[in-house]
Design an enzyme around this catalytic site. Structure first.
Site, mmCIF file in Angstrom:
data_model
loop_
_atom_site.group_PDB
_atom_site.id
_atom_site.type_symbol
_atom_site.label_atom_id
_atom_site.label_comp_id
_atom_site.label_asym_id
_atom_site.label_seq_id
_atom_site.Cartn_x
_atom_site.Cartn_y
_atom_site.Cartn_z
ATOM 1 N N ASP B 9 0.998 -1.194 -0.035
ATOM 2 C CA ASP B 9 -0.069 0.106 -0.049
ATOM 3 C C ASP B 9 0.908 1.288 0.105
ATOM 4 O OD1 ASP B 9 -2.547 1.613 0.245
ATOM 5 O OD2 ASP B 9 -1.707 2.008 2.354
ATOM 6 N N SER B 10 0.259 2.351 -0.200
ATOM 7 C CA SER B 10 1.156 3.549 -0.246
ATOM 8 C C SER B 10 1.547 3.928 1.259
ATOM 9 C CB SER B 10 0.106 4.643 -0.847
ATOM 10 O OG SER B 10 -1.079 4.946 0.120
ATOM 11 N N CYS B 72 -4.316 -0.863 -2.303
ATOM 12 C CA CYS B 72 -4.146 0.579 -2.667
ATOM 13 C C CYS B 72 -5.296 0.605 -3.780
ATOM 14 C CB CYS B 72 -3.054 1.044 -2.683
ATOM 15 S SG CYS B 72 -2.833 2.674 -3.151
ATOM 16 N N GLU B 151 -3.320 9.051 7.756
ATOM 17 C CA GLU B 151 -1.960 8.741 8.033
ATOM 18 C C GLU B 151 -1.614 9.415 9.308
ATOM 19 O OE1 GLU B 151 0.472 7.020 6.427
ATOM 20 O OE2 GLU B 151 -1.039 5.983 5.038
ATOM 21 N N CYS B 183 -10.947 3.298 -1.114
ATOM 22 C CA CYS B 183 -9.706 3.630 -0.357
ATOM 23 C C CYS B 183 -9.417 2.727 0.668
ATOM 24 C CB CYS B 183 -9.584 5.044 -0.141
ATOM 25 S SG CYS B 183 -8.239 5.564 0.518
ATOM 26 N N HIS B 185 -7.616 3.347 2.964
ATOM 27 C CA HIS B 185 -7.591 4.115 4.253
ATOM 28 C C HIS B 185 -9.016 4.280 4.849
ATOM 29 C CE1 HIS B 185 -3.364 5.281 2.733
ATOM 30 N NE2 HIS B 185 -3.117 5.676 3.941
#
Lengths: 269, 269
Positions: B9-10, B72, B151, B183, B185
């Site tokens: 993932d990013s 991601c 994040e 997403c 996240h």
């Protein structure tokens, strides 16, 4: 010519898979075979079920399908690996999709499974569940009286309610939070089963889940239908087509069956 | 030596996939790479995202994993096919699993999708949904402010609520009955998003759904872990590990990280 998904069952139960494939994959062509002359498979010896399944697959393979779906839990339990070893296209059963959905859904870690004698005796769901998530507790129950009710079209009678209540009454004593309908006939009885089990138990239809996994596998192997044409489905059954046609129309809707349908009995032993 | 599932993932978003893989496939070993030094991917040009993804896959492939999971959505949207053509193991993205779950869930036929700029601009969800079910209506919305909040570990602050409310406020005017969290996240923000959207809109986590599809694909290719040993997972990140470790512990639980964890930064450009 669009390649079809070939779906087989001991009778009308697999139509629950057909309905969900039509809904979730509306561009896919379906060829269905219901072995109504030899239903139910549940009480039969395993070797008979393997032999019947091979015979139907041999019949369906002449249409060059891109996938075989064994839409019968009893046949999946005893014949899936055998059929996999005999054909060169993906073969999908209905047991692992239901098991995976239950693993995703359960919070209590206690999962119920109902199915035919053959399916429950095989321990196939318990094996599939524990192979993936060994800590789960599995409560299984054979319900041999359910399939004959469905094959007779008795989905919502008071007699049906009594049969279902008698079969499932004491299953409620467990802290299970989901119950796998481990027979593709059982979604016809969803309302009744849900009434008996109560709202806190989620019913997991192996039929619905199988349709979704068919979608996954077709995508992963780059075989989703690309056609914009409306697919023309074909239905076959081995027995007298009257009751089959009636149940199919009731379940799939008249509009579906306005598309050309071929009824034809292959020679069976 | 157990072959691992490699998940990339990013940044920390892919940990939502990790958590569900741990829960739904407790016997599988995981190797994770979070590109925390270059997060977020959402606003970056496609060619950069493709190049970063290739670089991470090259790094992960040295561990001989049995599967690559691009956890991601931005990277799945632009790099999935490229990575598929470069490796000889299954490559799973997070877009089609979410799309398939929405197709199974929706009754109204109106599906919402939220994601990063890159994901929404690519039209990947709309394409995936309509490729399978052309009649669906899809309402998409880019939410570029969500990833930075996650994040930084700001999951449930009042500032977070305001940002989410502002972004999603007018999406409620549609008759959509499910919203894809496009997403990985976003599951960190599930409670807030759910409060804003209301109980009549089912939230579909592409992370949860991807874990289930990993299970399907491993089973279908006969690659489910057979070991009874407890798997030892490995986590890597490209940036400073402090915040990554904190979020990972918060999300996965301390007990998970009591297992040996290797922190190591590969050289990246």
């Amino acid at each position: 010519m669009q390649q079809a998904i070939a779906i087989l069952d001991s009778g009308v139960g697999g139509l629950t898979v057909v309905k969900e494939v039509m809904r979730q994959l509306p561009q896919e062509k379906i060829i269905y075979f219901g072995d109504t002359a030899r239903t139910p498979y549940g009480p039969r010896p395993s070797e008979d079920v393997v032999s019947f399944t091979r015979q139907i697959v041999d019949y369906l393979i002449q249409f060059s399908p891109k996938m075989i779906v064994i839409a019968c839990n009893t046949a999946t339990a005893v014949a899936l690996e055998d059929i996999r070893s005999r054909v060169n296209i993906p073969v999908v059963g209905v047991i692992h999709p239901g098991a995976r959905a239950a693993i995703k859904a359960t919070k209590t870690g206690i999962v119920g499974v109902i199915g035919t004698d053959g399916t429950i005796r095989s321990g196939a769901y318990e094996h599939a569940l524990k192979q993936i998530a060994p800590q789960l507790q599995v409560v299984s129950r054979a319900c041999p009286d359910f399939v004959p009710l469905v094959e007779k079209g008795q989905f919502r009678t008071s007699h049906t309610y009594k049969v279902v209540e008698r079969a499932l009454y004491d299953l409620k004593d467990n802290a299970m939070d989901c119950l796998i309908l481990g027979c593709t006939h059982y979604p016809f009885l969803t309302e009744t089963i849900s009434e008996v089990m109560g709202p806190e138990v989620a019913l997991i239809s192996s039929a619905d889940e199988t349709a979704r996994e068919i979608s996954t596998i077709l995508y992963q192997s780059n075989q989703l239908a690309r056609s914009d044409e409306t697919p023309i489905h074909q239905f076959f059954c081995s027995g007298e087509p009257g009751m089959f046609r009636k149940i199919a129309q009731d379940w799939l809707g008249d509009h579906i069956l306005l598309q050309p349908v071929v009824w034809q009995s292959p020679s069976i032993s």
